[in-house]
Design an enzyme around this catalytic site. Structure first.
Site, mmCIF file in Angstrom:
data_model
loop_
_atom_site.group_PDB
_atom_site.id
_atom_site.type_symbol
_atom_site.label_atom_id
_atom_site.label_comp_id
_atom_site.label_asym_id
_atom_site.label_seq_id
_atom_site.Cartn_x
_atom_site.Cartn_y
_atom_site.Cartn_z
ATOM 1 N N THR A 6 0.895 -1.233 0.067
ATOM 2 C CA THR A 6 -0.222 0.056 -0.040
ATOM 3 C C THR A 6 0.916 1.459 -0.062
ATOM 4 O OG1 THR A 6 -1.613 1.296 1.232
ATOM 5 C CG2 THR A 6 -0.182 0.318 2.532
ATOM 6 N N SER A 7 0.238 2.182 -0.568
ATOM 7 C CA SER A 7 1.022 3.642 -0.549
ATOM 8 C C SER A 7 0.463 4.702 0.821
ATOM 9 C CB SER A 7 0.710 4.267 -1.717
ATOM 10 O OG SER A 7 -0.568 4.700 -1.898
ATOM 11 N N ASN A 8 -0.541 3.837 1.545
ATOM 12 C CA ASN A 8 -1.197 4.894 2.577
ATOM 13 C C ASN A 8 -0.886 4.112 3.783
ATOM 14 O OD1 ASN A 8 -3.461 5.559 4.275
ATOM 15 N ND2 ASN A 8 -4.728 5.606 2.529
ATOM 16 N N ASP A 61 -8.405 -2.448 -1.068
ATOM 17 C CA ASP A 61 -9.042 -1.336 -1.893
ATOM 18 C C ASP A 61 -10.189 -1.119 -1.189
ATOM 19 O OD1 ASP A 61 -8.454 0.279 -3.955
ATOM 20 O OD2 ASP A 61 -10.474 -0.302 -4.780
ATOM 21 N N SER A 62 -10.682 0.269 -0.952
ATOM 22 C CA SER A 62 -11.880 0.912 -0.179
ATOM 23 C C SER A 62 -12.471 1.962 -0.942
ATOM 24 C CB SER A 62 -11.236 1.110 1.054
ATOM 25 O OG SER A 62 -10.252 1.899 1.270
ATOM 26 N N ASP A 138 -12.687 10.740 6.649
ATOM 27 C CA ASP A 138 -13.001 10.256 8.171
ATOM 28 C C ASP A 138 -13.627 11.610 8.539
ATOM 29 O OD1 ASP A 138 -11.945 7.892 8.209
ATOM 30 O OD2 ASP A 138 -10.031 8.609 8.763
ATOM 31 N N LYS A 158 -12.151 3.638 15.907
ATOM 32 C CA LYS A 158 -12.528 3.497 14.578
ATOM 33 C C LYS A 158 -12.434 1.970 14.030
ATOM 34 C CE LYS A 158 -11.273 4.829 9.925
ATOM 35 N NZ LYS A 158 -10.317 5.397 8.677
HETATM 36 P P1 ITT Z 1 -3.507 2.123 -1.716
HETATM 37 O O1 ITT Z 1 -1.990 2.588 -2.068
HETATM 38 O O2 ITT Z 1 -3.779 1.150 -0.587
HETATM 39 O O3 ITT Z 1 -4.249 1.945 -2.937
HETATM 40 P P2 ITT Z 1 -5.060 4.616 -1.693
HETATM 41 O O4 ITT Z 1 -5.150 5.667 -0.600
HETATM 42 O O5 ITT Z 1 -4.695 4.973 -3.042
HETATM 43 O O6 ITT Z 1 -3.927 3.541 -0.846
HETATM 44 P P3 ITT Z 1 -7.571 3.273 -2.245
HETATM 45 O O7 ITT Z 1 -7.133 3.313 -3.818
HETATM 46 O O8 ITT Z 1 -8.211 2.100 -1.717
HETATM 47 O O9 ITT Z 1 -6.295 3.897 -1.217
HETATM 48 O O10 ITT Z 1 -8.632 4.626 -2.153
HETATM 49 C C1 ITT Z 1 -9.591 4.374 -1.318
HETATM 50 C C2 ITT Z 1 -9.822 6.063 -1.265
HETATM 51 O O11 ITT Z 1 -10.979 6.115 -0.369
HETATM 52 C C3 ITT Z 1 -8.863 6.760 -0.069
HETATM 53 O O12 ITT Z 1 -7.590 7.192 -0.730
HETATM 54 C C4 ITT Z 1 -9.639 7.643 0.676
HETATM 55 O O13 ITT Z 1 -9.775 8.882 0.037
HETATM 56 C C5 ITT Z 1 -11.012 6.859 0.933
HETATM 57 N N1 ITT Z 1 -11.054 6.128 1.944
HETATM 58 C C6 ITT Z 1 -10.998 4.655 2.141
HETATM 59 N N2 ITT Z 1 -10.935 4.177 3.095
HETATM 60 C C7 ITT Z 1 -11.407 5.434 4.101
HETATM 61 C C8 ITT Z 1 -11.212 5.420 5.573
HETATM 62 O O14 ITT Z 1 -11.091 4.569 6.286
HETATM 63 N N3 ITT Z 1 -11.347 6.881 6.058
HETATM 64 C C9 ITT Z 1 -11.246 7.783 4.882
HETATM 65 N N4 ITT Z 1 -11.402 7.802 3.792
HETATM 66 C C10 ITT Z 1 -11.326 6.355 3.413
#
Ligand code: ITT
Length: 179
Positions: A6-8, A61-62, A138, A158
């Site tokens: 992941t990048s997050n 993915d979310s 969030d 959370k």
């Molecule tokens: P990866 O590298 O894991 O893909 P990402 O941030 O790009 O990280 P996603 O492609 O899954 O993640 O994008 C999901 C987006 O949905 C994320 O960037 C948030 O803006 C939003 N999101 C997902 N889960 C969330 C949470 O728990 N709280 C707030 N925003 C969320």
């Protein structure tokens, strides 16, 4: 050792509070296809990564699905957040009575076989941004059963309500049964 690709770093912190197993964050970019479901995005990502990583790994993915907006931003949540942010979503929701929304998370684990785990958090879009914890949407999401937004919660709290917390618990149970 299991890699979480992941990048997050927020996602990593949330999931590492749940998994007792050692996990390590790995930042390898992978294509996130334009698809109708999170499952398709995750399956494509795993197939891309599986020959590039040695050992078991997972990705997540979310997205946020707002009922009155017919599921928008959904699979485009990351892109939409970068473009219009929480202020843009609140603007789209001005005067909208039905504020129901759900966060969805799909974790894909690979260890030679592929396994998907899904978690859903039902809730509503707040009237204004509240709290400065967490990331993304969030500050504007209030899960059912709480008065607080995710932005006002510590990670542990959370995780009890969140889509990612629920998916991560399923992964944890699966990993325990593997041992
Ligand atoms: P990866 O590298 O894991 O893909 P990402 O941030 O790009 O990280 P996603 O492609 O899954 O993640 O994008 C999901 C987006 O949905 C994320 O960037 C948030 O803006 C939003 N999101 C997902 N889960 C969330 C949470 O728990 N709280 C707030 N925003 C969320």
């Amino acid at each position: 050792m299991i890699y979480f690709v992941t990048s997050n770093k927020h996602k990593y912190e949330e999931i590492s509070k749940i998994l007792q197993h050692e996990i390590e964050m790995l930042h390898i970019p992978y294509p996130e296809i334009q698809a109708n479901s999170l499952e398709e995005v995750v399956e494509y990502g795993i197939n891309y990564l599986k020959n590039r990583i040695n050992g078991p790994f997972f990705i997540e993915d979310s997205g946020l699905f707002i009922q009155a907006l017919k599921g928008f931003p959904g699979v485009f949540s990351s892109y939409v957040f970068k473009c219009i942010g929480n202020k843009g979503i609140l603007k789209l929701m001005e005067g909208v009575i039905d504020r129901k929304a759900q966060f969805m998370s799909v974790i894909g684990f690979y260890n030679g076989g592929m396994y998907l785990f899904r978690g859903i958090s039902e809730g509503k879009i707040a009237e204004e941004e509240r709290g400065d914890r967490g990331f993304g949407y969030d500050p504007i999401f209030i899960p059912n059963g709480s008065q607080k937004t995710f932005g006002e919660m510590e990670i542990e709290e959370k995780n009890k309500f969140s889509h990612r917390g629920k998916a991560a618990i399923k992964l944890k149970q699966f990993l325990e049964n593997l041992l």
